[in-house]
Design a protein around this motif. Sequence first.
Motif, PDB file in Angstrom:
ATOM      1  N   SER A  21     -11.627 -21.739  20.865  1.00 18.00           N
ATOM      2  CA  SER A  21     -12.219 -22.718  21.765  1.00 18.00           C
ATOM      3  C   SER A  21     -13.589 -22.251  22.218  1.00 18.00           C
ATOM      4  CB  SER A  21     -11.337 -22.937  23.001  1.00 18.00           C
ATOM      5  OG  SER A  21     -10.068 -23.441  22.652  1.00 18.00           O
ATOM      6  N   ASP A  73     -13.435 -32.040  21.962  1.00 16.14           N
ATOM      7  CA  ASP A  73     -12.501 -32.780  22.794  1.00 16.14           C
ATOM      8  C   ASP A  73     -13.146 -34.072  23.283  1.00 16.14           C
ATOM      9  OD1 ASP A  73     -12.565 -31.267  26.149  1.00 16.14           O
ATOM     10  OD2 ASP A  73     -14.185 -31.985  24.874  1.00 16.14           O
ATOM     11  N   ASP A  74     -12.344 -34.928  23.946  1.00 13.77           N
ATOM     12  CA  ASP A  74     -12.824 -36.255  24.329  1.00 13.77           C
ATOM     13  C   ASP A  74     -13.952 -36.208  25.350  1.00 13.77           C
ATOM     14  OD1 ASP A  74      -9.497 -37.790  24.236  1.00 13.77           O
ATOM     15  OD2 ASP A  74     -10.969 -37.453  22.647  1.00 13.77           O
TER      16      ASP A  74
END
Length: 125
Positions: A21, A73-74
């Motif tokens: 990440s 990610d969104d």
Amino acid sequence: QLQLVESGGGLVQPGGFLRLSCTASGGTLNYWITGWFRQAPGKEREGVSCISGTDGKTYYADSVKGRFTVSLDDTKTTAYLQMNSLKPEDAAMYYCAVAPWWIGLNLTENKYLYWGQGTQAAVSS
């Protein structure tokens, strides 16, 4: 300015998987190309993959194509690198970095302005 913090490294066996990440603070990844690079001891740093925050397009180095997947990610605050079917030669310190969106997809190191601290991926039996 923009800060990048990486996580998710660890030790896996050959054939295993890791998900790295890269979380941004001080801004989002909307208008950046986010790239992943890696460096093993005694070797040059090499580009792995990148993704565009503007259109979601991706690019992969031949050495990882078909095994690694880069995504956002969104909220466009975190980039991921899903690493599957890991090989010993994938072991390295992995870094994320950002380049201005208008540069387009690339793995040219000097185009990337901000870098994370790195996270270690070890692949060993």
